[in-house]
Design a protein around this motif. Structure first.
Motif, PDB file in Angstrom:
ATOM      1  N   TYR B  31      41.989  70.232  52.001  1.00 33.45           N
ATOM      2  CA  TYR B  31      41.696  71.033  50.818  1.00 33.45           C
ATOM      3  C   TYR B  31      41.331  70.153  49.631  1.00 33.45           C
ATOM      4  CZ  TYR B  31      43.973  74.772  53.413  1.00 33.45           C
ATOM      5  OH  TYR B  31      44.299  75.702  54.362  1.00 33.45           O
ATOM      6  N   TYR B  35      38.957  71.355  38.831  1.00 37.58           N
ATOM      7  CA  TYR B  35      39.518  72.053  37.701  1.00 37.58           C
ATOM      8  C   TYR B  35      38.849  71.535  36.429  1.00 37.58           C
ATOM      9  CZ  TYR B  35      43.457  73.179  40.785  1.00 37.58           C
ATOM     10  OH  TYR B  35      44.243  73.636  41.820  1.00 37.58           O
ATOM     11  N   GLN B  37      39.926  71.331  32.216  1.00 39.80           N
ATOM     12  CA  GLN B  37      41.043  71.483  31.294  1.00 39.80           C
ATOM     13  C   GLN B  37      40.521  71.522  29.875  1.00 39.80           C
ATOM     14  OE1 GLN B  37      43.988  68.308  31.198  1.00 39.80           O
ATOM     15  NE2 GLN B  37      45.589  69.754  30.652  1.00 39.80           N
ATOM     16  N   LEU B  41      43.687  76.439  26.818  1.00 45.01           N
ATOM     17  CA  LEU B  41      43.328  77.252  27.992  1.00 45.01           C
ATOM     18  C   LEU B  41      43.947  76.730  29.281  1.00 45.01           C
ATOM     19  CD1 LEU B  41      39.554  77.944  27.246  1.00 45.01           C
ATOM     20  CD2 LEU B  41      41.479  79.507  26.967  1.00 45.01           C
ATOM     21  N   GLY B  42      44.536  75.555  29.244  1.00 49.06           N
ATOM     22  CA  GLY B  42      45.156  75.023  30.451  1.00 49.06           C
ATOM     23  C   GLY B  42      44.130  74.524  31.449  1.00 49.06           C
ATOM     24  N   LEU B  43      44.561  74.375  32.678  1.00 46.94           N
ATOM     25  CA  LEU B  43      43.665  73.952  33.752  1.00 46.94           C
ATOM     26  C   LEU B  43      43.204  75.188  34.501  1.00 46.94           C
ATOM     27  CD1 LEU B  43      45.849  71.352  33.732  1.00 46.94           C
ATOM     28  CD2 LEU B  43      44.321  70.699  35.560  1.00 46.94           C
ATOM     29  N   ARG B  44      41.926  75.281  34.678  1.00 50.51           N
ATOM     30  CA  ARG B  44      41.376  76.427  35.400  1.00 50.51           C
ATOM     31  C   ARG B  44      40.572  75.921  36.591  1.00 50.51           C
ATOM     32  NH1 ARG B  44      38.125  79.308  30.786  1.00 50.51           N
ATOM     33  NH2 ARG B  44      37.815  77.115  30.214  1.00 50.51           N
ATOM     34  N   GLN B  45      40.733  76.607  37.690  1.00 52.30           N
ATOM     35  CA  GLN B  45      40.080  76.173  38.915  1.00 52.30           C
ATOM     36  C   GLN B  45      38.627  76.616  38.924  1.00 52.30           C
ATOM     37  OE1 GLN B  45      41.617  77.861  42.623  1.00 52.30           O
ATOM     38  NE2 GLN B  45      41.798  75.790  43.444  1.00 52.30           N
ATOM     39  N   TYR B  48      36.968  75.537  45.077  1.00 48.37           N
ATOM     40  CA  TYR B  48      37.822  74.845  46.018  1.00 48.37           C
ATOM     41  C   TYR B  48      37.165  74.852  47.397  1.00 48.37           C
ATOM     42  CZ  TYR B  48      39.376  79.591  47.284  1.00 48.37           C
ATOM     43  OH  TYR B  48      39.417  80.903  47.674  1.00 48.37           O
ATOM     44  N   MET B  50      38.223  74.469  51.630  1.00 44.70           N
ATOM     45  CA  MET B  50      39.297  74.416  52.619  1.00 44.70           C
ATOM     46  C   MET B  50      38.993  73.435  53.739  1.00 44.70           C
ATOM     47  SD  MET B  50      40.005  78.479  52.549  1.00 44.70           S
ATOM     48  CE  MET B  50      38.339  78.786  52.019  1.00 44.70           C
ATOM     49  N   LYS B  57      34.751  80.185  45.350  1.00 41.19           N
ATOM     50  CA  LYS B  57      34.839  80.154  43.902  1.00 41.19           C
ATOM     51  C   LYS B  57      36.282  80.243  43.438  1.00 41.19           C
ATOM     52  CE  LYS B  57      30.418  82.540  43.393  1.00 41.19           C
ATOM     53  NZ  LYS B  57      29.743  83.768  42.932  1.00 41.19           N
ATOM     54  N   GLY B  58      36.550  79.519  42.348  1.00 43.67           N
ATOM     55  CA  GLY B  58      37.821  79.667  41.665  1.00 43.67           C
ATOM     56  C   GLY B  58      37.687  80.672  40.540  1.00 43.67           C
ATOM     57  N   ASP B  59      38.343  80.401  39.436  1.00 43.24           N
ATOM     58  CA  ASP B  59      38.338  81.345  38.322  1.00 43.24           C
ATOM     59  C   ASP B  59      37.134  81.204  37.399  1.00 43.24           C
ATOM     60  OD1 ASP B  59      41.858  80.952  38.195  1.00 43.24           O
ATOM     61  OD2 ASP B  59      40.768  82.728  38.838  1.00 43.24           O
ATOM     62  N   PHE B  90      39.006  67.615  36.533  1.00 41.24           N
ATOM     63  CA  PHE B  90      39.868  66.987  37.516  1.00 41.24           C
ATOM     64  C   PHE B  90      39.525  67.466  38.913  1.00 41.24           C
ATOM     65  CE2 PHE B  90      42.787  64.715  34.908  1.00 41.24           C
ATOM     66  CZ  PHE B  90      42.918  65.444  33.747  1.00 41.24           C
ATOM     67  N   GLN B 101      49.459  68.953  45.400  1.00 37.09           N
ATOM     68  CA  GLN B 101      48.116  68.472  45.131  1.00 37.09           C
ATOM     69  C   GLN B 101      48.151  67.068  44.538  1.00 37.09           C
ATOM     70  OE1 GLN B 101      44.981  71.279  43.843  1.00 37.09           O
ATOM     71  NE2 GLN B 101      46.660  72.623  43.271  1.00 37.09           N
TER      72      GLN B 101
END
Lengths: 110, 112
Positions: B31, B35, B37, B41-45, B48, B50, B57-59, B90, B101
């Motif tokens: 995986y 992300y 940052q 707003l923090g870290l958003r994906q 990704y 597999m 897709k992430g967010d 990241f 992770q």
């Protein structure tokens, strides 16, 4: 995706004191992780607690999980200046989408 | 040494000029994720993967592309960067058996 919300957003303590930060989330989880980020650097995994666990220890770290309240706490005992960092929780339902919150910024004053 | 590497670490570019941020891991992890940052707003994906040739897709995937042709590499492509993609990026990886992770050192991107 599942997102954790850390509280407080900022925390300042003296070296030697304990630091407690909290995480709340909204839906059921499989596990919850805590990460640390030193300023501008990549996150480092600290500890993982599974949904069927209530408490877990790792060195000076103690994590609790209350699934009925959908909350977790991270306690750092006997803090050191080197613990100064941002701390993030990552609740996971076991899926691939993971979203971190804005974190708790901890400052430990020597 | 087990690690996730990203290149470049810092990049200043102009609007519309295609760029690629590389990510490589030497741990044979299945995986991988990207992300961003942002303050408040923090870290958003973003995306990704597999495994090889499997991505999702992430967010916040808009404006980004990824590919996973080899297990160790997961490049992030900005076909036409815009100033709202100025951020700290990241890359992270993990095995299929663990949720832990491993993060790269980050790439600070500025789009003017």
């Amino acid at each position: 995706s599942q997102q954790g919300e850390e509280d407080p957003q900022a925390l300042s303590i003296q070296e030697g004191e304990n630091a407690t930060m909290n995480c709340s989330y909204k839906t059921s989880i499989n596990n919850l992780q805590w990460y640390r980020q030193n300023s501008g650097r990549g996150l480092v995994h600290l500890i993982l607690i599974r949904s069927n666990e209530r408490e877990k220890h790792s060195g000076r770290l103690r994590v609790t999980l209350d699934t009925s309240k959908k909350s977790s706490s991270l306690l750092i005992t006997a803090s050191r200046a080197a613990d100064t960092a941002s701390y993030f929780c990552a609740p996971s339902g076991g899926y691939q989408k993971v979203t971190f919150g804005i974190g708790t910024k901890l400052q430990v004053i020597p | 040494e087990a690690q996730v590497t990203q290149n470049p670490r810092y990049l200043i570019t102009v609007t519309g000029k295609k760029l690629t941020v590389t990510c490589s891991q030497n741990m044979n992890h299945e995986y991988m994720s990207w992300y961003r940052q942002d303050p408040g707003l923090g870290l958003r994906q973003i995306y990704y993967s597999m495994n090889v040739e499997v991505t999702d897709k992430g967010d916040v995937p808009e404006g980004y592309k990824v590919s996973r042709k080899e297990k160790r590499n997961f490049p992030l492509i900005l076909e036409s960067p815009s100033p709202n993609q100025t951020s700290l990026y990241f890359c992270a990886s993990r095995t299929g058996a663990s949720y832990e992770q491993y993060f790269g050192p980050g790439t600070r991107l500025t789009v003017t």
